[in-house]
Design a protein around this motif. Structure first.
Motif, PDB file in Angstrom:
ATOM      1  N   GLY A   1      78.787   9.399  53.132  1.00 40.76           N
ATOM      2  CA  GLY A   1      77.544   9.588  52.394  1.00 40.76           C
ATOM      3  C   GLY A   1      76.302   8.990  53.006  1.00 40.76           C
ATOM      4  O   GLY A   1      75.283   8.863  52.322  1.00 40.76           O
ATOM      5  N   TYR A   2      76.351   8.629  54.297  1.00 42.05           N
ATOM      6  CA  TYR A   2      75.179   8.047  54.953  1.00 42.05           C
ATOM      7  C   TYR A   2      74.872   8.881  56.184  1.00 42.05           C
ATOM      8  O   TYR A   2      75.728   9.034  57.058  1.00 42.05           O
ATOM      9  CB  TYR A   2      75.446   6.596  55.350  1.00 42.05           C
ATOM     10  CG  TYR A   2      74.210   5.822  55.759  1.00 42.05           C
ATOM     11  CD1 TYR A   2      73.577   4.979  54.856  1.00 42.05           C
ATOM     12  CD2 TYR A   2      73.677   5.930  57.037  1.00 42.05           C
ATOM     13  CE1 TYR A   2      72.444   4.256  55.216  1.00 42.05           C
ATOM     14  CE2 TYR A   2      72.551   5.220  57.408  1.00 42.05           C
ATOM     15  CZ  TYR A   2      71.926   4.376  56.497  1.00 42.05           C
ATOM     16  OH  TYR A   2      70.805   3.680  56.865  1.00 42.05           O
ATOM     17  N   LEU A   3      73.656   9.408  56.256  1.00 45.37           N
ATOM     18  CA  LEU A   3      73.289  10.308  57.347  1.00 45.37           C
ATOM     19  C   LEU A   3      72.384   9.570  58.330  1.00 45.37           C
ATOM     20  O   LEU A   3      71.178   9.478  58.113  1.00 45.37           O
ATOM     21  CB  LEU A   3      72.578  11.535  56.782  1.00 45.37           C
ATOM     22  CG  LEU A   3      72.456  12.755  57.685  1.00 45.37           C
ATOM     23  CD1 LEU A   3      73.835  13.284  58.060  1.00 45.37           C
ATOM     24  CD2 LEU A   3      71.648  13.842  56.990  1.00 45.37           C
ATOM     25  N   PRO A   4      72.941   9.017  59.416  1.00 48.89           N
ATOM     26  CA  PRO A   4      72.130   8.222  60.352  1.00 48.89           C
ATOM     27  C   PRO A   4      71.501   9.109  61.432  1.00 48.89           C
ATOM     28  O   PRO A   4      71.979  10.214  61.706  1.00 48.89           O
ATOM     29  CB  PRO A   4      73.162   7.289  60.976  1.00 48.89           C
ATOM     30  CG  PRO A   4      74.413   8.126  61.024  1.00 48.89           C
ATOM     31  CD  PRO A   4      74.372   9.025  59.807  1.00 48.89           C
ATOM     32  N   ASN A   5      70.433   8.584  62.047  1.00 45.96           N
ATOM     33  CA  ASN A   5      69.921   9.259  63.239  1.00 45.96           C
ATOM     34  C   ASN A   5      70.625   8.692  64.468  1.00 45.96           C
ATOM     35  O   ASN A   5      71.441   7.767  64.374  1.00 45.96           O
ATOM     36  CB  ASN A   5      68.397   9.124  63.339  1.00 45.96           C
ATOM     37  CG  ASN A   5      67.941   7.666  63.432  1.00 45.96           C
ATOM     38  OD1 ASN A   5      68.709   6.775  63.787  1.00 45.96           O
ATOM     39  ND2 ASN A   5      66.679   7.422  63.103  1.00 45.96           N
ATOM     40  N   ASP A   6      70.321   9.255  65.633  1.00 40.88           N
ATOM     41  CA  ASP A   6      71.040   8.865  66.849  1.00 40.88           C
ATOM     42  C   ASP A   6      70.818   7.394  67.206  1.00 40.88           C
ATOM     43  O   ASP A   6      71.741   6.712  67.666  1.00 40.88           O
ATOM     44  CB  ASP A   6      70.608   9.751  68.023  1.00 40.88           C
ATOM     45  CG  ASP A   6      71.108  11.181  67.884  1.00 40.88           C
ATOM     46  OD1 ASP A   6      72.027  11.402  67.076  1.00 40.88           O
ATOM     47  OD2 ASP A   6      70.558  12.074  68.566  1.00 40.88           O
ATOM     48  N   GLY A   7      69.584   6.908  67.004  1.00 37.50           N
ATOM     49  CA  GLY A   7      69.302   5.517  67.355  1.00 37.50           C
ATOM     50  C   GLY A   7      70.100   4.542  66.513  1.00 37.50           C
ATOM     51  O   GLY A   7      70.664   3.571  67.040  1.00 37.50           O
ATOM     52  N   LEU A   8      70.173   4.788  65.220  1.00 34.69           N
ATOM     53  CA  LEU A   8      70.930   3.894  64.338  1.00 34.69           C
ATOM     54  C   LEU A   8      72.423   3.996  64.619  1.00 34.69           C
ATOM     55  O   LEU A   8      73.135   2.988  64.624  1.00 34.69           O
ATOM     56  CB  LEU A   8      70.636   4.226  62.873  1.00 34.69           C
ATOM     57  CG  LEU A   8      71.304   3.343  61.820  1.00 34.69           C
ATOM     58  CD1 LEU A   8      70.966   1.869  62.053  1.00 34.69           C
ATOM     59  CD2 LEU A   8      70.895   3.762  60.419  1.00 34.69           C
ATOM     60  N   THR A   9      72.896   5.217  64.859  1.00 39.07           N
ATOM     61  CA  THR A   9      74.313   5.399  65.194  1.00 39.07           C
ATOM     62  C   THR A   9      74.693   4.585  66.423  1.00 39.07           C
ATOM     63  O   THR A   9      75.720   3.891  66.437  1.00 39.07           O
ATOM     64  CB  THR A   9      74.605   6.883  65.456  1.00 39.07           C
ATOM     65  OG1 THR A   9      74.396   7.629  64.256  1.00 39.07           O
ATOM     66  CG2 THR A   9      76.043   7.090  65.919  1.00 39.07           C
ATOM     67  N   THR A  10      73.866   4.648  67.449  1.00 38.45           N
ATOM     68  CA  THR A  10      74.150   3.920  68.686  1.00 38.45           C
ATOM     69  C   THR A  10      74.117   2.411  68.445  1.00 38.45           C
ATOM     70  O   THR A  10      74.951   1.669  68.974  1.00 38.45           O
ATOM     71  CB  THR A  10      73.137   4.302  69.781  1.00 38.45           C
ATOM     72  OG1 THR A  10      73.188   5.724  69.993  1.00 38.45           O
ATOM     73  CG2 THR A  10      73.461   3.601  71.090  1.00 38.45           C
ATOM     74  N   SER A  11      73.172   1.941  67.640  1.00 37.55           N
ATOM     75  CA  SER A  11      73.081   0.510  67.339  1.00 37.55           C
ATOM     76  C   SER A  11      74.327   0.018  66.620  1.00 37.55           C
ATOM     77  O   SER A  11      74.858  -1.056  66.933  1.00 37.55           O
ATOM     78  CB  SER A  11      71.835   0.225  66.491  1.00 37.55           C
ATOM     79  OG  SER A  11      70.658   0.514  67.206  1.00 37.55           O
ATOM     80  N   VAL A  12      74.810   0.786  65.656  1.00 34.03           N
ATOM     81  CA  VAL A  12      76.022   0.406  64.927  1.00 34.03           C
ATOM     82  C   VAL A  12      77.225   0.400  65.865  1.00 34.03           C
ATOM     83  O   VAL A  12      78.052  -0.520  65.850  1.00 34.03           O
ATOM     84  CB  VAL A  12      76.270   1.363  63.737  1.00 34.03           C
ATOM     85  CG1 VAL A  12      77.633   1.093  63.107  1.00 34.03           C
ATOM     86  CG2 VAL A  12      75.171   1.204  62.706  1.00 34.03           C
TER      87      VAL A  12
END
Length: 298
Positions: free
Chosen positions: A14-25
């Motif tokens: 249920g959480y739709l991240p962008n590419d930058g946040l995905t990479t940070s996680v």
């Protein structure tokens, strides 16, 4: 695991991240480094930690920061009431007879009398997946507490003088959030990976609404996202975040609204704007104009 796997897992929960946040996680998990998320309130910083916990199966341990927070609230304390009851019971049964005061006192400082607060619970977790430690609104804490956090997050260990050192066999996943009411110190920032969380663009906000409010039609989701985007351009005291967009779409759905009109906007403003001054500014600018901007967004 890859950043694409992280994106898919977060989206599935249920959480739709962008590419930058995905990479940070992804990097925070691989490098076992804390992740500092800064951004305006309501953009999904805290929600990310909750979703990470649901995905990984690790316990969500939340430390809400505030001015004056100290070790007793964040790390550990002693259960003085239990210690006193234990001492009285020992005296009543004669267990303390013939024992030195040092021996009696040492018995009171055992782990069973220790109240583990958020930081110690995260460091001293047992078996199973590592917990997700959410240190929320770290910008509200004072300098001394920030310095202590830096020490804990550098070594993932905490010393309790009476018991010794607690070390994390596997470090927790650590998410720190800041609304930037003040700058977090450079030393703590250097220890963390960093990501600034923006308000989503229009298409991603529509996708978030459709994901979180599945009963909301595509038409209504687009109108709500466009109206919120227009509100953010009005120089409001507290611009609405993604959380408010989701709340608004959910409220409209509960009221059976299928398309925005002036009446539905005016009667539900309280779900998306939380300050009287912002209500006044929107009404002064004209809800009809807001509607025209929302309907004209393609």
């Amino acid at each position: 695991m890859t950043p694409a796997d992280v994106s898919a897992a977060l989206t599935a929960h249920g959480y739709l991240p962008n590419d930058g946040l995905t990479t940070s996680v992804f990097l925070a998990m691989q490098l076992r480094r804390p992740l500092l998320l800064e951004g305006e309130a309501g953009v999904g910083k805290t929600e990310l930690a909750k979703v990470l916990s649901a995905w990984t199966g690790g316990e969500l341990i939340r430390l809400q920061c505030y001015e004056g927070i100290d070790a007793a609230q964040a790390v550990y304390d002693w259960d003085y009431a239990r210690q006193l009851l234990h001492l009285r019971a020992a005296e009543a049964t004669g267990e303390t007879a013939g024992r030195s005061s040092d021996a009696v006192e040492a018995e009171l400082y055992q782990e069973r009398f220790l109240i583990k607060r958020a930081l110690l619970r995260a460091i001293g977790h047992g078996d199973g997946p590592p917990p997700v430690l959410l240190i929320d609104e770290v910008d509200r804490a004072d300098d001394e507490f920030e310095a202590y956090l830096l020490e804990v997050l550098s070594d993932y260990q905490i010393t309790v003088p009476e018991l010794g050192v607690f070390r994390a066999a596997t470090p927790p996943i650590v998410i720190l959030t800041s609304n930037r009411t003040r700058d977090v110190h450079d030393a703590l920032k250097r220890r963390c990976l960093y990501h600034w969380v923006e308000h989503p663009d229009f298409d991603r906000e529509v996708a978030i609404v459709r994901l979180r409010v599945p009963e909301c039609s595509d038409q209504l989701a687009r109108q709500v996202a466009a109206a919120v985007e227009a509100m953010r351009d009005l120089n409001l005291y507290k611009p609405p975040g993604v959380a408010e967009t989701i709340d608004w779409a959910t409220a409209l759905g509960k009221l059976g609204v299928s398309t925005l009109d002036q009446h539905s906007v005016e009667t539900t403003l309280g779900t998306v704007l939380k300050y009287r001054e912002d209500h006044d500014r929107v009404r002064k600018g004209g809800t009809q104009l807001l509607l025209e901007q929302a309907m004209g967004h393609r």
